[in-house]
Design a protein around this motif. Sequence first.
Motif, PDB file in Angstrom:
ATOM      1  N   CYS A 145       0.870  -1.177   0.000  1.00 50.97           N
ATOM      2  CA  CYS A 145       0.000   0.000   0.000  1.00 50.97           C
ATOM      3  C   CYS A 145       0.900   1.219   0.000  1.00 50.97           C
ATOM      4  O   CYS A 145       1.808   1.333   0.823  1.00 50.97           O
ATOM      5  N   CYS A 182       0.223   6.282   1.705  1.00 50.32           N
ATOM      6  CA  CYS A 182       1.060   7.187   2.486  1.00 50.32           C
ATOM      7  C   CYS A 182       2.465   6.593   2.546  1.00 50.32           C
ATOM      8  O   CYS A 182       2.688   5.447   2.141  1.00 50.32           O
ATOM      9  N   HIS A 235       4.085   2.708   3.475  1.00 51.96           N
ATOM     10  CA  HIS A 235       4.316   1.609   2.524  1.00 51.96           C
ATOM     11  C   HIS A 235       4.098   0.229   3.153  1.00 51.96           C
ATOM     12  O   HIS A 235       4.951  -0.673   3.051  1.00 51.96           O
ATOM     13  N   CYS A 236       2.925   0.069   3.773  1.00 53.89           N
ATOM     14  CA  CYS A 236       2.632  -1.198   4.452  1.00 53.89           C
ATOM     15  C   CYS A 236       2.594  -2.370   3.471  1.00 53.89           C
ATOM     16  O   CYS A 236       1.971  -2.283   2.404  1.00 53.89           O
ATOM     17  N   CYS A 287      -3.929   0.214   7.864  1.00 52.36           N
ATOM     18  CA  CYS A 287      -4.866   1.191   8.425  1.00 52.36           C
ATOM     19  C   CYS A 287      -6.115   1.224   7.546  1.00 52.36           C
ATOM     20  O   CYS A 287      -6.135   0.619   6.478  1.00 52.36           O
TER      21      CYS A 287
HETATM   22  S1  SF4 Z   1      -0.545   3.427   6.934  1.00 53.22           S
HETATM   23 FE1  SF4 Z   1      -2.448   2.992   5.812  1.00 53.22          FE
HETATM   24  S2  SF4 Z   1      -2.409   4.336   4.037  1.00 53.22           S
HETATM   25 FE2  SF4 Z   1      -0.339   4.311   4.864  1.00 53.22          FE
HETATM   26  S3  SF4 Z   1       0.671   2.707   3.677  1.00 53.22           S
HETATM   27 FE3  SF4 Z   1      -0.127   1.732   5.544  1.00 53.22          FE
HETATM   28  S4  SF4 Z   1      -2.142   0.927   4.981  1.00 53.22           S
HETATM   29 FE4  SF4 Z   1      -1.516   2.389   3.401  1.00 53.22          FE
END
Ligand code: SF4
Length: 735
Positions: free
Chosen positions: A11, A14, A17-18, A46
Amino acid sequence: MSKTVTRPGICRICPAHCGVQVTVTDGVLTKVAGDPQNPLFKGYTCPKGRALPEFHNNPERLLHSQQRQADGTFAPIEVERAMDEIADKLRELVQTYGPRSVAVYVGTAVIPYPTGPLVANAFSRAIGSPMFFTSNTIDQPGKQIAQALHGHWLGGDIDFDEADSWILVGTNPLVSKATGIPGQNPGQSLRNAIKRGMKLIVIDPRVSQTAARAEIHIQPRPGEDASILAGLINVIINENLCDTEFLADNVDGFDELAAAVATFTPEYVTERADIPAQQLIDAARLFVTAGPRPGQVHGATGLNFATHGNLTEYLCLALMTIVGSWQREGQRVTRANALMPAFTAKAQAFPPYPGWGYGEQMRVRGLTQAASGMPTSALSDEILLDGDGQVKALICMGSNPMTAWPDQRKTFAAMEKLELLVTIDTQMSLTSSLADYVIAPKMQLEVPASTQLAEQLKYYSSGMGLQAAYAQYAPRLVEPPAGSDLTEEWLFFRGLAKRMNLDLHVVNFFGSLGGQYMEAPPVIFSLDPGMDVTTEQLIAELCANSRIPLEDVATHEHGFIYDVDAVVAPKDPDCTARLDVGNAHMIDELGAVRAEDFHVARSDPAYPLWLIPRRHNTLMNSNGTRIAKLNDGRPYNSVFMHPDTMAGLGLGADAPVTVSSAYDSIPSVVEADDSLRLDVVAMHHGFGGLPTGPDEFLKRGSSVGRLIDVTADFDPITGIPKLGNIPVSVTPREG
Ligand code: SF4
Ligand SMILES: Nc1nc2c(c(=O)[nH]1)N[C@H]1C(S)=C(S)[C@@H](COP(=O)(O)OP(=O)(O)OC[C@H]3O[C@@H](n4cnc5c(=O)[nH]c(N)nc54)[C@H](O)[C@@H]3O)O[C@H]1N2
Ligand SMILES: Nc1nc2c(c(=O)[nH]1)N[C@H]1C(S)=C(S)[C@@H](COP(=O)(O)OP(=O)(O)OC[C@H]3O[C@@H](n4cnc5c(=O)[nH]c(N)nc54)[C@H](O)[C@@H]3O)O[C@H]1N2
Ligand SMILES: [Mo]
C-alpha cells in the motif's frame, strides 16, 4: 467459476508503505488486508489501505482522459491524442513566452508512483523551465532549511527502539504515520517503547492520539514552539546537561545559541506559551536524564504551519545536538539502506550549506529556489502577474491546488487565467473541474512498485523514512478496468518528451524535490526519445546502485529485513566539518521572536480563537473525502471545538457557523472535541467546493485555504504562509 487470487503487495497511499495482501476476484480488486507474513508490518494496515478496493473501484474513477469542451463540459479523449495536443500547446508556449511559462506542481498522490515526479522533473529541466513545484513548500519546508544551516550527522539517527526519551512537536504520527516516529505500525512501536520505559514528551495544543500517550504533554497555545524549544535548550544548558565532549569535538555556534536562549527563561516561556510553570523544566530534565540515550526531537506540520518553521526545526536539531543525540562511533548503524546505495556511517559532521538564494528568483515577495524547493504558495501570483516570465501552463500531478493551496480565491483566479491547465488525476477533482485536460492514470495496484521511496525519505528529513534495512517489490497485481484507456504518470511526461523530441535525464534524488544531502551520488538514467522502456525497467534502473540488488528483493515477495552488521566508523582524521547550532540568521530570527509582544497577539477580540490543522485518520488530504466508507458519514469538515468553548459561544453540536479570519470567511458546522485547548479550534483541509459555487458545506465541506492570505505572515525563505495558528472567530450562521 469465479477465480480468486491473493498475493502480497505494497500500500502506498502514504509513505508508510505497508506490506499488504491483495485479493483479486475475476480481475477485480476485492480486498486489501494486512500481511501477517511481512516481517516489518506483521499484518498491520490502516483503514485507508484497507479501502484500496473502494479507491480502485470508485464509480467516480476516471477510466478515460477528459478534454474540456467549448461549453465547459468534458468529453473523453484518447490519452495519446491528448498528449499530441498538449505537446503542441507546450511547444507553442515555450516558443512564444519561454520555458519559464510552463510549470509543474507535484502533490502527495504521487507517493505510489515515484517515477512520476522524477521524470516530470527531468521534463522540466529538458524544456529549460525552473518552475517545478511540489507540495513540500506548503508542508514542512523548514526541515530542509534547518538541515542546511545545521549540517547533517553522518553517524545516523538514534533508533526509536533504543532511545530513552523522545520529543514530538506538532506531529501526530499515530494518525499521520509520517514524521516523528517510524510510520510502520506507529501505535505498536510506541506501545512497545513506552513499555520498555521510553519517556515521550509531546508538544501539541491538542491532546492528540499521540499526546494522550505522553509522559509529559505540553499543551501550549499554537505558534509558540520556537519559544518552548528555546526554553528547553536554556534549561538544559543552565543545568549542565549538555554533552560537552560532543560539542567540543563536532559543533560550532554553541556560545551564540546559549546567549540567544538565555532570556527564554521558564517564567517567560511558560507565560508566553500559557503552560504550567514547572512543566518546561520537567520536560527538559526528563529528555536528558530519562536514561543514557536521549532520543530525537521531531516536528511536522503543526510546527511548520505556525510561523517560524525554519527556526523551530533548527531548534529541534540544535536540541538533539547539544545533548549529542546521534549515533556515535562504535554504535550500530541504524537505518542502513537496502534499495538505496550502501554507505559508510561515520562519526562526523557533514558541514552546513546555503539553504536558499540559489537557482530561480520568483517575481514576487523576494522568494527564491531553496533547499525546500520552489515556493508553491507563490505560484498563483506567478500565474496572475503579467510580464516576462509569467506562468501560462500548469501540469498538476497527483495534486489538487484548489483544496490544498492557501488562498483558494486567488488559486481559482490563477487556474482560470492559465492558457493550459492539465491535471493527472484518478477523478474529477476540484482542480480537474477547471482543467483543459484531465489525464486518467492507472491506480497503484495496477503498476509495479518498490519501497525505495519510503527508504529515500530519510534524505528528505531525519524523522522520516524506514527504520530498518527493509525492502519489498510488488509487481502489477490487478489489470486496469476493461475498456479503460489509462496511462502512468511518468509515461505521460515521457509521451510529451517524445513528441517534443527531448532527451530526459532522470535523477533519482530528492534534491530537486526538497532535501539536499545523500552519501552516495544518485543514479542518473538517460532516456532518449527513441528508447523503449517499461515501468519495470525504469524501477530497476533507479535501483542501479542499491545496496541489495532489486532482483534479490523481488525474491522475497512478503518483504525482507536485511542484516546490517556494521558499526559507525570513527571520524576521518582530516575531517574538519562541524555542525552549527548558532547560525546567524537563525539566531537573529530567535531574537525577533523574543522581541515580539505576545500580549498584543493574544488580545484581538475580533478573532479570539486560533485555528489549527489536523489530519483525518481515514482520509489522505482530499483523497477519500467523497468515499462513504472513509468519511464517517461526514463528507464535510467540521470545526472542532471544546464543549466549554461551545457553551460560551452558545453553540450546540452541529450548529452551522461562520469561521472568519481577518482575510475571509467560510461556512462550517461545530463538532465537540474536548481534546482541544479552550482557545483553539481545528479543521481538516482537503474539503470544499469552488469559490463561485453555492455554499454546499454539508455536501463537500469548506476550503480552509480560503482563510489564508499568502502575502501576510509568510516565511521569507520558503514562502510558506500561516496554514495553522490562524486567529479566527466562530459565529452562528444565519438561516
Ligand atoms: S498506513 Fe495505511 S495508508 Fe499508509 S501505507 Fe499503511 S495501509 Fe496504506
Ligand atoms: N489549510 C490547509 N492547507 C493545507 C494543509 C493543511 O493541513 N491545511 N496541508 C498541506 C499539505 S501538508 C499538503 S502535502 C498539501 C497537499 O496538497 P496536494 O497534494 O496538492 O493535495 P491532495 O489533496 O493530496 O491531492 C491529491 C490529488 O491526487 C488525486 N489522486 C488520488 N489518487 C491518485 C493516483 O493514484 N494518481 C493520481 N495521478 N492522482 C491521484 C486526488 O484525486 C487529488 O486530486 O496540502 C497542504 N495544504
Ligand atoms: N491519515 C492521514 N495520514 C496522513 C495525511 C492525512 O491526510 N491523513 N496526510 C499526510 C501528509 S500530506 C502529511 S504532511 C502528514 C502530516 O503529518 P503530521 O504533521 O503528523 O499531521 P497531524 O496528524 O495533523 O499532526 C499535526 C499536529 O500538530 C498539532 N498542532 C497544530 N498547530 C500546532 C502548533 O502551533 N504547535 C504545535 N506544537 N502543534 C500544533 C495538531 O494539533 C496536530 O496534532 O501526514 C500524512 N499522513
Ligand atoms: Mo503534506
